[in-house]
Each structure stands twice: as structure tokens, then as C-alpha cells.
Scaffold this active site. Sequence first.
Site, PDB file in Angstrom:
ATOM      1  N   HIS A 169     -39.202  -8.562  -6.599  1.00  0.00           N
ATOM      2  CA  HIS A 169     -38.758  -9.732  -7.298  1.00  0.00           C
ATOM      3  C   HIS A 169     -40.111 -10.575  -7.132  1.00  0.00           C
ATOM      4  CE1 HIS A 169     -33.906  -9.650  -6.795  1.00  0.00           C
ATOM      5  NE2 HIS A 169     -34.391  -9.318  -8.078  1.00  0.00           N
ATOM      6  N   CYS A 189     -34.315 -16.082  -1.254  1.00  0.00           N
ATOM      7  CA  CYS A 189     -33.139 -15.421  -1.626  1.00  0.00           C
ATOM      8  C   CYS A 189     -31.869 -15.873  -1.617  1.00  0.00           C
ATOM      9  CB  CYS A 189     -33.250 -13.845  -1.357  1.00  0.00           C
ATOM     10  SG  CYS A 189     -34.886 -13.057  -1.405  1.00  0.00           S
TER      11      CYS A 189
END
Length: 288
Positions: free
Chosen positions: A180, A280
Site C-alpha cells: 500500500h 493503517c
Amino acid sequence: MTTPAVSLTGPAAQERTATPRHYLMCPPTHFDVRYAINPWMDPGRPVDRGRAIAQWDRLRDVYTRLGHRVSLLDPRPDLPDMVFTANGAVVVGGTAFAARFRNPERTAEEAAHLAWLRGRGLDVHPSGTVHEGEGDFAVTSSLILAGTGFRTDQAAHMEAQELFGVPVVGLRLVDPRFYHLDTALTVLDDGRVSGRADIAYFPGAFSGAAQRVLGLLFPDAVRVAEADALVFGLNAVGDGRNVVLPRQATGFAALLRARGYHPIGVDTSELARAGGGPKCCTQEIRAA
Ligand code: ARG
């Protein structure tokens, strides 16, 4: 104690201004590693959920003490990755681009995010293409940086640009450990006060072309070493002054201090077993 000499012209002399934020988090009540959708996950090794909960509690407390508002998403027993709320959407100016997850293991999280976003009166747009919210979209006041290569489809970058009317700059990720964008790049200052966005990134996570693009757009960016990136140092949350990051990322913290930021180290090592860190666990809700 003597006062250390301070250079008035160096970057440390820069005044950094924090602005209050609204974050969406989800307690790791059902956190687990039951499948492997990134190289960090090993379902064969049991997680210490109590430890994950304590680490998450501390992260939430840090935000609250900094004056940020934290909203909570209800955890669900069948969704062990739900603690990673950053992936649920990207919200800019009261408009939400809701995620469509790459892996079926996380698909059911979409409905929970949609319901929460709609309940807040935001202008919610479900995605036509795969994208994992702030996991792959990094927002500044002048442009949005967008990752692709592992999770988010390139088509979602254009969808975001059409939705927000802000330039969306695609960046190709090439190292599966940094699957990511938010594992390899962080916005330290989005420029809402200073007028000039400031970022940090680990160059090795990006294609050569993406590295050149970052060099052109952000010539003064903080370039972070691999050792700091490997402890999720770039999975950091900045408010313009304070930067909440894994406490193991000591090299990056020193670079931040030298630039006049205030690094706050937290331990998210148990959450790292699923491939995540502070960012996150944190989705920013940017109001209209
Ligand atoms: N296990 C999760 C996944 O692979 C971790 C998500 C981390 N989130 C993030 N914003 N990088 O999807």
C-alpha cells in the site's frame, strides 16, 4: 542545563502548526491473522490480541491528547482486518470515495464503512473500481498521491480525480512488502496552513519513474532509509506538527526532529503482524 544553540536559518527553525483532525478508528476486538494477503501475514503464528488491543488503546489516547477527535467503527467478529480503517475510504471536503477491496477476505468491510459514512451525512460515492482508501491515496491540499501495483487499480486514480477535482498523481509500487502507498510514503504537512505540502517516503518501494515524479514534485521531501521503512516507519500520521509513528523507526524520528516536527513513537508491533501500523488504523475524515 544549558540551552543548545539553535540555527535560525536551518529547517529546525521552521514553525510547524498542528491542526485538529477527525479520525475514524475500529478497536481490534477481533483482530487476528487468519489468512495471508500480504507478505507480513503468517496465519500459522497466533497473535496476542490483548497486546494488540493495548497498543491500539494507546494510539487512540495519543490522538485524543493531541486534541484530535476519534470516531469508532463497530468491530465485527468475522473481519479480523477491520482495525485497519484507513482502507475503507478516502474523504476530502466532505466527499467520500468508498473502497472496493481487492481481496474477498475484506469485502464485507465495505458495507460497514458505507453505513458509517452515510450516517455522518457525507456525500458518499461507492467505487466502480478496486481501491483501498487511504491505504493507496495520500491527500495534500494541492494534489492527491495515489499508489497502484498491488491493491488499487489505476482506473480508481482517474475516478478519484473526477470526483474530487484535484490532480491525482499515480505512483507505481514495486516491492510487495510495501503493498500500500501508506507503507512507503506519508504526508507530514498537507499544506492546509503552510500552503506547501511536505512528505516523506522510502524511494526503494517505487518504480524508477515514480521516484523521478516524486523528485520533481517534492524535491525537498524526507527520504527515509529501508530500515525505518521495514518497521512501518512511513505508516505515520501527521497533523502538520506532530507525527505519530512506530517507535522502532528511530532514524526517521531523528530526521523529523531536525525538520522541526514533533515525532511521537508508539508501539504497533502486534498490529504489524497483519502488515499494518498507526496510519493503517486511522482514516482521516476531512469535512466540507
Ligand atoms: N492485513 C491488511 C491487508 O493486507 C493490512 C492493511 C493495512 N492497511 C494499510 N492502510 N496499509 O489488507
